[in-house]
Each structure stands twice: as C-alpha cells, then as structure tokens.
Design a protein around this motif. Structure first.
Motif, mmCIF file in Angstrom:
data_model
loop_
_atom_site.group_PDB
_atom_site.id
_atom_site.type_symbol
_atom_site.label_atom_id
_atom_site.label_comp_id
_atom_site.label_asym_id
_atom_site.label_seq_id
_atom_site.Cartn_x
_atom_site.Cartn_y
_atom_site.Cartn_z
ATOM 1 N N ASN A 280 -9.584 0.250 22.231
ATOM 2 C CA ASN A 280 -9.065 -0.019 20.895
ATOM 3 C C ASN A 280 -8.558 -1.447 20.794
ATOM 4 N N LEU A 281 -8.377 -1.888 19.568
ATOM 5 C CA LEU A 281 -7.839 -3.203 19.290
ATOM 6 C C LEU A 281 -6.317 -3.123 19.304
ATOM 7 N N ALA A 282 -5.663 -4.010 20.059
ATOM 8 C CA ALA A 282 -4.200 -4.034 20.115
ATOM 9 C C ALA A 282 -3.676 -4.602 18.796
ATOM 10 N N THR A 283 -2.722 -3.916 18.189
ATOM 11 C CA THR A 283 -2.157 -4.344 16.916
ATOM 12 C C THR A 283 -0.649 -4.522 17.054
ATOM 13 N N GLY A 284 -0.031 -5.098 16.027
ATOM 14 C CA GLY A 284 1.421 -5.278 16.023
ATOM 15 C C GLY A 284 1.864 -6.272 17.079
ATOM 16 N N ASP A 285 3.005 -5.982 17.716
ATOM 17 C CA ASP A 285 3.554 -6.890 18.724
ATOM 18 C C ASP A 285 2.675 -6.994 19.962
ATOM 19 N N ALA A 286 1.934 -5.949 20.296
ATOM 20 C CA ALA A 286 1.051 -5.980 21.466
ATOM 21 C C ALA A 286 -0.206 -6.798 21.194
ATOM 22 N N GLY A 287 -0.581 -6.919 19.929
ATOM 23 C CA GLY A 287 -1.785 -7.662 19.559
ATOM 24 C C GLY A 287 -1.471 -9.062 19.068
ATOM 25 N N LEU A 288 -2.455 -9.666 18.426
ATOM 26 C CA LEU A 288 -2.291 -11.025 17.933
ATOM 27 C C LEU A 288 -1.758 -11.078 16.508
ATOM 28 N N SER A 289 -1.827 -9.945 15.791
ATOM 29 C CA SER A 289 -1.313 -9.842 14.429
ATOM 30 C C SER A 289 -1.129 -8.368 14.105
ATOM 31 N N GLN A 290 -0.655 -8.065 12.914
ATOM 32 C CA GLN A 290 -0.467 -6.669 12.522
ATOM 33 C C GLN A 290 -1.800 -5.923 12.476
ATOM 34 N N SER A 291 -2.864 -6.609 12.072
ATOM 35 C CA SER A 291 -4.182 -5.976 12.026
ATOM 36 C C SER A 291 -4.891 -6.040 13.380
ATOM 37 N N GLY A 292 -4.419 -6.898 14.279
ATOM 38 C CA GLY A 292 -5.047 -7.051 15.589
ATOM 39 C C GLY A 292 -6.021 -8.206 15.662
ATOM 40 N N ILE A 293 -6.409 -8.742 14.510
ATOM 41 C CA ILE A 293 -7.371 -9.848 14.449
ATOM 42 C C ILE A 293 -6.638 -11.127 14.058
ATOM 43 N N TYR A 294 -6.914 -12.208 14.756
ATOM 44 C CA TYR A 294 -6.339 -13.510 14.420
ATOM 45 C C TYR A 294 -7.474 -14.433 14.000
ATOM 46 N N GLU A 295 -7.421 -14.910 12.763
ATOM 47 C CA GLU A 295 -8.475 -15.786 12.255
ATOM 48 C C GLU A 295 -8.205 -17.223 12.668
ATOM 49 N N LEU A 296 -9.219 -17.865 13.210
ATOM 50 C CA LEU A 296 -9.123 -19.266 13.626
ATOM 51 C C LEU A 296 -9.559 -20.136 12.454
ATOM 52 N N ASN A 297 -8.602 -20.403 11.564
ATOM 53 C CA ASN A 297 -8.913 -21.140 10.344
ATOM 54 C C ASN A 297 -8.137 -22.450 10.310
ATOM 55 N N HIS A 298 -7.696 -22.877 9.121
ATOM 56 C CA HIS A 298 -7.035 -24.176 8.976
ATOM 57 C C HIS A 298 -5.684 -24.265 9.686
ATOM 58 N N ASN A 299 -5.015 -23.119 9.921
ATOM 59 C CA ASN A 299 -3.728 -23.200 10.617
ATOM 60 C C ASN A 299 -3.887 -23.543 12.094
ATOM 61 N N VAL A 300 -5.079 -23.480 12.672
ATOM 62 C CA VAL A 300 -5.331 -23.965 14.034
ATOM 63 C C VAL A 300 -6.219 -25.208 14.007
ATOM 64 N N LEU A 301 -6.356 -25.780 12.840
ATOM 65 C CA LEU A 301 -7.215 -26.954 12.601
ATOM 66 C C LEU A 301 -8.675 -26.669 12.924
#
Length: 108
Positions: A20-41
């Motif tokens: 399974n995808l780790a969500t919340g504090d165990a994951g990278l975000s509440q949904s478990g997915i972290y988008e590599l967009n403008h906030n990471v340049l």
C-alpha cells in the motif's frame, strides 16, 4: 535521443509490507503522493536504465560456444530534482530527524 521534457512527476512511499501507499505522517503527504512541481523548482532530468538485459554472456567449452544467456533485467530510474525539501528527501532516503540533523533510520 529525442528530448521532449518532463511535464509532471510524482513520488510516493510504500508501507513496510510493500503493498500500500503510505499516507499521513508515515507518507509524503496526506494522500501519499508528493508532486514534484514548482515548489521544488521542477524536475531537471529523468533517466531509465537496465530495461533490456542486453549483455550476452557466452559459455565456451570444447572449442565451441556451449551455452549463452542474457543478463537478467536490472531496471533503474534516476530523477534530478532542483530543490527537494529536506524532510521529503529524508523520508525517501530512509533518514530520521536526530536533534538538529538527520541520520539513517533503523528500518527503510
């Protein structure tokens, strides 16, 4: 090689059982997915290797090739991210916060 660029990329962490995808504090975000967009340049580059297993090995004996086989596939993906936040990078690399710094966690 033709270069088209990278429009979007995402990263996520799986749970310890790998199902399974780790969500919340165990994951990278509440949904478990972290988008590599403008906030990471953005993502500078992505590279995929080891998809073909093309290295052919030959076993010789009695002056002829007795057997040949291709190396097993060893797929690898590498992405270059311009400005990854340290807390996200630490989770991806298996590190944990220790005082004012980071160290490798006991479990990955």
């Amino acid at each position: 090689m033709l270069i088209h660029g990278i429009k979007k990329a995402w990263v996520g962490l799986k749970t310890a059982d790998g199902r399974n995808l780790a969500t919340g504090d165990a994951g990278l975000s509440q949904s478990g997915i972290y988008e590599l967009n403008h906030n990471v340049l953005g993502v500078a580059s992505a590279e995929l290797k080891g998809l073909d297993g093309s290295k052919l090995e030959k076993v010789s004996g009695n002056n002829i090739v007795q057997y040949s086989y291709a190396d097993p596939l060893n797929p690898q993906a590498t992405i270059s991210i311009n400005n990854m936040p340290m807390d996200i990078l630490a989770k991806l690399a298996g590190m944990e916060k220790q005082g004012t710094g980071w160290q490798m966690a006991d479990t990955k």
